[in-house]
Structures are given as C-alpha cells and as structure tokens.
Scaffold this motif. Structure first.
Motif, short mmCIF file in Angstrom:
data_model
loop_
_atom_site.label_atom_id
_atom_site.label_comp_id
_atom_site.label_asym_id
_atom_site.label_seq_id
_atom_site.Cartn_x
_atom_site.Cartn_y
_atom_site.Cartn_z
N ALA A 6 0.83 -1.20 0.00
CA ALA A 6 0.00 0.00 0.00
C ALA A 6 0.86 1.25 0.00
O ALA A 6 0.54 2.25 -0.65
N SER A 7 1.97 1.21 0.73
CA SER A 7 2.86 2.36 0.77
C SER A 7 3.43 2.67 -0.60
O SER A 7 3.47 3.82 -1.03
N ALA A 143 -8.80 -12.95 -9.80
CA ALA A 143 -9.43 -12.80 -8.49
C ALA A 143 -10.54 -11.77 -8.59
O ALA A 143 -10.37 -10.73 -9.24
N PRO A 144 -11.67 -12.04 -7.97
CA PRO A 144 -12.80 -11.09 -8.04
C PRO A 144 -12.54 -9.83 -7.23
O PRO A 144 -11.84 -9.86 -6.22
N THR A 169 -0.79 -17.91 -5.69
CA THR A 169 -1.05 -16.73 -6.51
C THR A 169 -2.42 -16.14 -6.24
O THR A 169 -2.59 -14.92 -6.13
N GLU A 170 -3.45 -17.01 -6.12
CA GLU A 170 -4.79 -16.51 -5.86
C GLU A 170 -4.85 -15.73 -4.55
O GLU A 170 -5.45 -14.65 -4.49
N GLN A 175 -5.06 -10.02 -1.98
CA GLN A 175 -4.66 -8.88 -1.16
C GLN A 175 -4.76 -7.58 -1.96
O GLN A 175 -5.14 -6.53 -1.42
N PHE A 176 -4.43 -7.66 -3.22
CA PHE A 176 -4.52 -6.46 -4.07
C PHE A 176 -5.98 -6.10 -4.34
O PHE A 176 -6.34 -4.93 -4.36
N THR A 177 -6.82 -7.12 -4.56
CA THR A 177 -8.22 -6.82 -4.86
C THR A 177 -8.93 -6.22 -3.65
O THR A 177 -9.92 -5.49 -3.80
#
Length: 322
Positions: A6-7, A143-144, A169-170, A175-177
C-alpha cells in the motif's frame, strides 16, 4: 505484505499526480481520497483511475507474472478494462470493452464470483480468451473485486511461460483486490454524494421557477434540461397523455429536437417505455430496444437508442404524463 505494498502504491499515485500537475493538465479539481481508516499508507491516495493503474503495475512487480489487467463487469455481459500493465497494456488498453463468454479466466470469475485459474490456454475461447491465446499467453489467474458484497470486477494476471503459477497466486492476488475494492467503494461514495448535490441543486432551480410564476411550458423545458444534465442519458423528453390515446410532447432535451419536438403528438401503442408507463401508471424501463414497436418505439430504435427509462407524472393522484 499489505502495508508495504500500500505504501508503494500511494507513492506511485502521488508521483502520477505530480506529473499531471507539472504538465499543466486540468485535473478537474479532484483531490486526494481516503481509502481506509487509521493512519496507514492507504490514506491520501488519488483519483480512482490513478489508483487502479498503480495497483496493476504493483501486481506485475510483486507477483511472478508478466501481465496484469483490471476489468469492470458491465450489466450487459461485457467487461471494460480500466487498467493494464505488462503485455496487456496494448492487448486490453484502458477503456476497451469485450463481451464475456467462452473459456477464459475473466468469464469464469464473472460466472462464479470466485478466484479462478487456467493453466493451459491452448483451447481458450470467447473474445477475451482468443485475444489472450493469440498474444502468446499460456496461463492466467483471476481474483474477483467485490464491493459491499457485490461482484464489481476482476484482476487477472498471466504468463507466457510453461510453468504453472505458484499455488499461492490466488491468495496473494486477493490482497490487491481488497485494496481495489476499498478504492472503488470510496469512489462510488464520493460520486453518489456529488450526484445527490447536483440533483438537489436542480430541484432547487426548478422550484425557484415555479415560485416566480414562470409559464408552465418554460418550467417543463427547464426541468427536462436539468434531467438531461444530471442523469447519464443522451436525451430526455416530457409528454402529456391525451384522452384519445396519444401523447403530446411538451419539452425536449438532448440529441436533436427533430425527434419528438415540443408540440409533436403520437399514438401510445406498441413496446416502448411511454406506452408501459401509460398502461401501468408506474415507472418502467426497457434495456433492449431491438424489438421496440409502435410509433415511439420504432423512432427511438431507428435513431440508435438502445434503452430507456420512464417515470409517471401524476397530478392529484391522476396520471398526467411521463
């Protein structure tokens, strides 16, 4: 992992914002948004488009993949790509739109609402799958992106290598989604507040006209203009239902006044929103005008209108118009 990522994303967004400011481009007055509570790095991010691009670039940097793209699912079984990095920035450029269907990760996520992977794209199908396969990609994981319990979009990553993507990977992509879901929710909240303010201002302007005793036809025209300005539509028309089964249009806005100009009169019949409102006295919508009929429906179809929404105008409990 989430906080360091996030940083870096926040720094990337600020850099994008500085580049835009330095170029002299007008950013439309968009300030930094807040993407989370507390004092962490998820605060003070920029406009949604910049966040989407920064997150997508970070995905390619952190995960063992060659490309990443982010798409927003549409109501008509399509996906609009809102960010891309790596090999997909030209394959699926921002703003491009494709129909869902066939064998590909983007469609699988849309159908199930869950993460999905395809380790062999040799038999991929559908517009998205064929494009990915022809570009040389062999595998993909998606990923949704869920916003307040509803499926909003998808983040997809992939590779041209024969090796399968790591089993985690999923989970890492999820975490990004999560970050993206926060960005979307905040953007929609800000947009909703802006729309509400616009609508209230429009109602205030209309009320002022009525209070001043402006002639009805001028009030009708002003309100129809406000509807066309505030809502995401191409045209707005206001009509008065007549005793003989016709409708007289009393105000028009958007596109061209040649279609249903003020004073024009047509029969209320066939499949179209004006007829549905007349028959039911309730709001109505038609999302596909391909089989519209009646004088009104045929005209709208021929000028390229694909959908329409109508709401009744009632005076002392009686249906007056639409």
């Amino acid at each position: 992992m989430l906080l360091p990522v996030a940083s870096r994303i926040a720094v990337g967004v600020r850099r994008r914002g500085s580049a835009i400011e330095g170029s002299g481009l007008d950013c439309g007055g968009r300030g930094a948004g807040c993407l989370g509570a507390g004092g962490d790095a998820r605060r003070a991010w920029g406009p949604p488009g910049e966040v989407f691009a920064a997150v997508t670039e970070e995905v390619v940097r952190v995960l063992p993949v060659e490309y990443a793209c982010m798409g927003r699912y549409e109501s008509d079984e399509a996906v609009t790509f809102v960010a891309a990095s790596g090999g997909t920035d030209t394959l699926f450029p921002t703003g491009s739109r494709l129909t869902l269907g066939g064998k590909n990760v983007t469609t699988l996520v849309a159908q199930t609402g869950r993460s999905a992977r395809i380790d062999g794209y040799a038999d991929a199908s559908g517009p998205v799958g064929v494009a990915v396969r022809e570009a040389g990609f062999r595998s993909a994981v998606g990923a949704p992106i869920s916003v307040e319990g509803r499926l909003w979009g998808v983040m997809v990553v992939g590779s041209t290598l024969q090796e399968r993507a790591p089993v985690d990977t999923e989970a890492r992509l999820a975490q990004f989604t999560e970050l993206l879901a926060t960005a979307v929710a905040n953007a929609e909240s800000r947009a909703g507040l802006a729309r509400l303010a616009e609508e209230r201002a429009a109602l205030g302007r209309a009320a002022t006209l009525v209070a001043r005793g402006v002639p009805p036809n001028e009030v009708f025209a002003a309100i129809t203009e406000e509807v066309g300005r505030v809502l995401p539509v191409q045209l707005a028309r206001m009509g008065r239902y007549e005793p003989d089964g016709t409708v007289t249009f009393v105000a028009a806005s958007g596109m061209t006044d040649a279609f249903f100009p003020a004073g024009s009169r047509l029969m209320v019949e066939g499949k179209n929103v004006t007829t549905l409102v007349a028959r039911t006295g309730r709001p109505a919508r038609i999302d596909g005008y391909a089989d519209a009929s009646g004088p009104i429906g045929v005209t709208l179809r021929e000028i390229g209108i694909r959908s329409a929404v109508g709401t009744p105008i009632k005076v002392k409990g009686q249906l007056w118009g639409v």
